[in-house]
Design a protein around this motif. Structure first.
Motif, PDB file in Angstrom:
ATOM      1  N   ARG A   8       0.705  -1.350  -0.024  1.00 26.32           N
ATOM      2  CA  ARG A   8      -0.137  -0.004  -0.014  1.00 26.32           C
ATOM      3  C   ARG A   8       0.923   1.235  -0.113  1.00 26.32           C
ATOM      4  NH1 ARG A   8      -3.482  -0.717   5.001  1.00 26.32           N
ATOM      5  NH2 ARG A   8      -1.445  -1.531   5.871  1.00 26.32           N
ATOM      6  N   PRO A   9       0.436   2.371  -0.530  1.00 26.95           N
ATOM      7  CA  PRO A   9       1.022   3.668  -0.230  1.00 26.95           C
ATOM      8  C   PRO A   9       1.554   4.022   0.882  1.00 26.95           C
ATOM      9  CG  PRO A   9      -0.829   3.805  -1.822  1.00 26.95           C
ATOM     10  CD  PRO A   9      -0.893   2.478  -1.295  1.00 26.95           C
ATOM     11  N   ARG A  10       2.418   4.719   0.873  1.00 24.47           N
ATOM     12  CA  ARG A  10       3.204   4.980   2.258  1.00 24.47           C
ATOM     13  C   ARG A  10       2.138   5.659   3.138  1.00 24.47           C
ATOM     14  NH1 ARG A  10       7.836   9.471   3.217  1.00 24.47           N
ATOM     15  NH2 ARG A  10       8.064   9.528   5.298  1.00 24.47           N
ATOM     16  N   ALA A  37      -7.498   1.212 -13.792  1.00 22.29           N
ATOM     17  CA  ALA A  37      -6.555   0.344 -12.589  1.00 22.29           C
ATOM     18  C   ALA A  37      -5.057   0.592 -12.857  1.00 22.29           C
ATOM     19  CB  ALA A  37      -7.069  -0.984 -12.488  1.00 22.29           C
ATOM     20  N   PHE A  38      -4.992   0.413 -14.367  1.00 21.01           N
ATOM     21  CA  PHE A  38      -3.565   0.506 -14.767  1.00 21.01           C
ATOM     22  C   PHE A  38      -3.137   1.969 -14.652  1.00 21.01           C
ATOM     23  CE2 PHE A  38      -0.457   1.315 -18.155  1.00 21.01           C
ATOM     24  CZ  PHE A  38       0.528   0.463 -17.897  1.00 21.01           C
ATOM     25  N   GLU A  39      -3.900   3.063 -14.786  1.00 20.87           N
ATOM     26  CA  GLU A  39      -3.365   4.228 -14.602  1.00 20.87           C
ATOM     27  C   GLU A  39      -3.069   4.597 -13.379  1.00 20.87           C
ATOM     28  OE1 GLU A  39      -6.350   6.742 -16.558  1.00 20.87           O
ATOM     29  OE2 GLU A  39      -5.714   5.981 -18.848  1.00 20.87           O
ATOM     30  N   GLU A  40      -4.061   4.065 -12.427  1.00 21.02           N
ATOM     31  CA  GLU A  40      -3.800   4.292 -10.832  1.00 21.02           C
ATOM     32  C   GLU A  40      -2.277   3.538 -10.494  1.00 21.02           C
ATOM     33  OE1 GLU A  40      -3.795   5.742  -6.998  1.00 21.02           O
ATOM     34  OE2 GLU A  40      -5.032   6.324  -8.781  1.00 21.02           O
ATOM     35  N   LEU A  41      -2.203   2.373 -10.790  1.00 25.87           N
ATOM     36  CA  LEU A  41      -1.024   1.567 -10.524  1.00 25.87           C
ATOM     37  C   LEU A  41       0.359   2.535 -11.088  1.00 25.87           C
ATOM     38  CD1 LEU A  41      -1.428  -2.131 -11.208  1.00 25.87           C
ATOM     39  CD2 LEU A  41      -0.500  -0.939  -9.180  1.00 25.87           C
ATOM     40  N   HIS A  42       0.211   2.845 -12.384  1.00 22.31           N
ATOM     41  CA  HIS A  42       1.377   3.725 -12.956  1.00 22.31           C
ATOM     42  C   HIS A  42       1.325   5.027 -12.251  1.00 22.31           C
ATOM     43  CE1 HIS A  42       2.935   6.571 -15.987  1.00 22.31           C
ATOM     44  NE2 HIS A  42       3.623   5.461 -16.456  1.00 22.31           N
ATOM     45  N   ARG A  43       0.594   5.719 -11.732  1.00 22.26           N
ATOM     46  CA  ARG A  43       0.525   6.913 -10.774  1.00 22.26           C
ATOM     47  C   ARG A  43       1.330   6.456  -9.706  1.00 22.26           C
ATOM     48  NH1 ARG A  43      -1.327   9.038  -6.784  1.00 22.26           N
ATOM     49  NH2 ARG A  43      -2.977   7.329  -6.174  1.00 22.26           N
ATOM     50  N   ARG A  44       0.742   5.386  -9.119  1.00 20.02           N
ATOM     51  CA  ARG A  44       1.340   5.139  -7.760  1.00 20.02           C
ATOM     52  C   ARG A  44       2.947   4.710  -8.044  1.00 20.02           C
ATOM     53  NH1 ARG A  44      -2.980   1.354  -4.672  1.00 20.02           N
ATOM     54  NH2 ARG A  44      -4.765   2.955  -4.575  1.00 20.02           N
ATOM     55  N   TYR A  45       3.327   4.036  -8.715  1.00 18.91           N
ATOM     56  CA  TYR A  45       4.580   3.088  -9.045  1.00 18.91           C
ATOM     57  C   TYR A  45       5.655   3.669  -9.885  1.00 18.91           C
ATOM     58  CZ  TYR A  45       3.329  -0.111  -5.741  1.00 18.91           C
ATOM     59  OH  TYR A  45       2.845  -0.722  -4.547  1.00 18.91           O
ATOM     60  N   ARG A  46       5.160   4.851 -10.722  1.00 20.63           N
ATOM     61  CA  ARG A  46       6.115   5.642 -11.727  1.00 20.63           C
ATOM     62  C   ARG A  46       7.313   6.084 -11.024  1.00 20.63           C
ATOM     63  NH1 ARG A  46       6.815  10.540 -13.134  1.00 20.63           N
ATOM     64  NH2 ARG A  46       4.917  11.388 -12.281  1.00 20.63           N
ATOM     65  N   PRO A  47       7.417   6.606  -9.922  1.00 20.74           N
ATOM     66  CA  PRO A  47       8.497   7.226  -9.473  1.00 20.74           C
ATOM     67  C   PRO A  47       9.635   5.919  -8.950  1.00 20.74           C
ATOM     68  CG  PRO A  47       6.773   8.422  -8.393  1.00 20.74           C
ATOM     69  CD  PRO A  47       6.177   7.371  -9.291  1.00 20.74           C
ATOM     70  N   ALA A  48       8.983   5.203  -8.267  1.00 23.66           N
ATOM     71  CA  ALA A  48       9.825   3.962  -7.928  1.00 23.66           C
ATOM     72  C   ALA A  48      10.361   3.203  -9.041  1.00 23.66           C
ATOM     73  CB  ALA A  48       9.220   3.119  -6.984  1.00 23.66           C
ATOM     74  N   VAL A  49       9.449   3.173 -10.101  1.00 24.29           N
ATOM     75  CA  VAL A  49       9.905   2.269 -11.505  1.00 24.29           C
ATOM     76  C   VAL A  49      11.143   3.093 -12.066  1.00 24.29           C
ATOM     77  CG1 VAL A  49       9.333   1.599 -13.652  1.00 24.29           C
ATOM     78  CG2 VAL A  49       7.914   0.779 -11.791  1.00 24.29           C
ATOM     79  N   GLU A  50      10.925   4.306 -12.273  1.00 29.83           N
ATOM     80  CA  GLU A  50      11.844   5.104 -12.838  1.00 29.83           C
ATOM     81  C   GLU A  50      13.284   5.220 -12.280  1.00 29.83           C
ATOM     82  OE1 GLU A  50      10.063   8.854 -13.472  1.00 29.83           O
ATOM     83  OE2 GLU A  50       8.814   8.105 -15.299  1.00 29.83           O
ATOM     84  N   ASN A  51      13.112   5.308 -10.852  1.00 33.58           N
ATOM     85  CA  ASN A  51      14.309   5.415  -9.806  1.00 33.58           C
ATOM     86  C   ASN A  51      15.285   3.900 -10.110  1.00 33.58           C
ATOM     87  OD1 ASN A  51      16.136   6.161  -8.235  1.00 33.58           O
ATOM     88  ND2 ASN A  51      15.002   5.153  -6.582  1.00 33.58           N
ATOM     89  N   LEU A  90       5.941  -5.755  -8.318  1.00 33.71           N
ATOM     90  CA  LEU A  90       6.024  -4.746  -9.307  1.00 33.71           C
ATOM     91  C   LEU A  90       7.653  -4.324  -9.216  1.00 33.71           C
ATOM     92  CD1 LEU A  90       2.759  -2.540  -8.307  1.00 33.71           C
ATOM     93  CD2 LEU A  90       3.179  -3.539 -10.781  1.00 33.71           C
ATOM     94  N   LEU A  91       8.289  -4.169  -8.278  1.00 33.19           N
ATOM     95  CA  LEU A  91       9.528  -3.675  -8.103  1.00 33.19           C
ATOM     96  C   LEU A  91      10.592  -5.032  -8.574  1.00 33.19           C
ATOM     97  CD1 LEU A  91       9.337  -1.236  -5.157  1.00 33.19           C
ATOM     98  CD2 LEU A  91       9.329  -0.615  -7.601  1.00 33.19           C
TER      99      LEU A  91
END
Length: 190
Positions: A8-10, A37-51, A90-91
């Motif tokens: 879950r988000p922080r 749902a995909f767009e929400e996952l993208h919003r939540r995890y984009r920073p972590a995936v990009e990192n 995901l990570l």
């Protein structure tokens, strides 16, 4: 350390109640084809995936992140909550894609012109092929050389050698099988 699951988000883990489904629920919805749902996952995890992509794939971080989200869309059905959290899945996917991107970058072939190949003379592959051909029985070597170096059909070879077509086919098959075995042995010796 908190015993709250990391899927879950922080804000949710720290006690704040955010509206909306959990990451695991979003993955289930993505597996069913839900674009929101995909767009929400993208919003939540984009920073972590990009990192993860930036730290592991370097200069190819944008391509890496895009590939990660493409795989999430295609492989969301493979997520199994019994095996771990959605965030871990995901990570881990992001890390594996980033490593693959980095490996592909290292293996990018250097373009070689045809002139460079001619100037090189006999290559190592040609050496191994010649050595393996020399180890074949004479009939097998002859039919293989006539077929591949003289570009003759098996019928033409049978006619020129004065043997039945079936014999030429048998010699060719056995010769190619032996050649594959010999070249496989040579390849392992290097």
């Amino acid at each position: 350390m908190s015993s709250q699951p990391l899927d879950r988000p922080r804000a949710q883990r720290e006690g704040f109640r955010a509206a909306g489904p959990s990451d695991a629920e979003l993955l289930v919805a993505v597996a069913a084809g839900s674009e929101p749902a995909f767009e929400e996952l993208h919003r939540r995890y984009r920073p972590a995936v990009e990192n993860a992509c930036r730290s592991l794939a370097g200069g190819d971080a944008d391509d890496c992140a895009q590939e990660v989200f493409t795989r999430i869309w295609r492989k969301a059905a493979l997520f199994d909550a019994a095996r771990g959290s959605a965030a871990a899945w995901l990570l881990t996917l992001a890390r594996n894609v980033a490593r693959n991107v980095r490996a592909k970058r290292r293996l990018t072939p250097i373009p070689v012109t045809e002139d460079a190949l001619i100037e090189e003379g006999p290559t190592l592959d040609r050496f191994w092929l010649e050595a393996a051909l020399e180890r074949l029985p004479p009939q097998e070597r002859t039919v293989i050389e006539l077929a591949y170096y003289d570009d003759r059909s098996q019928s033409e070879i049978a006619s020129s050698l004065g043997v039945p077509l079936g014999t030429v086919k048998g010699w060719t098959r056995r010769g190619l099988n032996r050649l594959a075995t010999l070249l496989g042995d040579e390849g392992q010796a290097t």
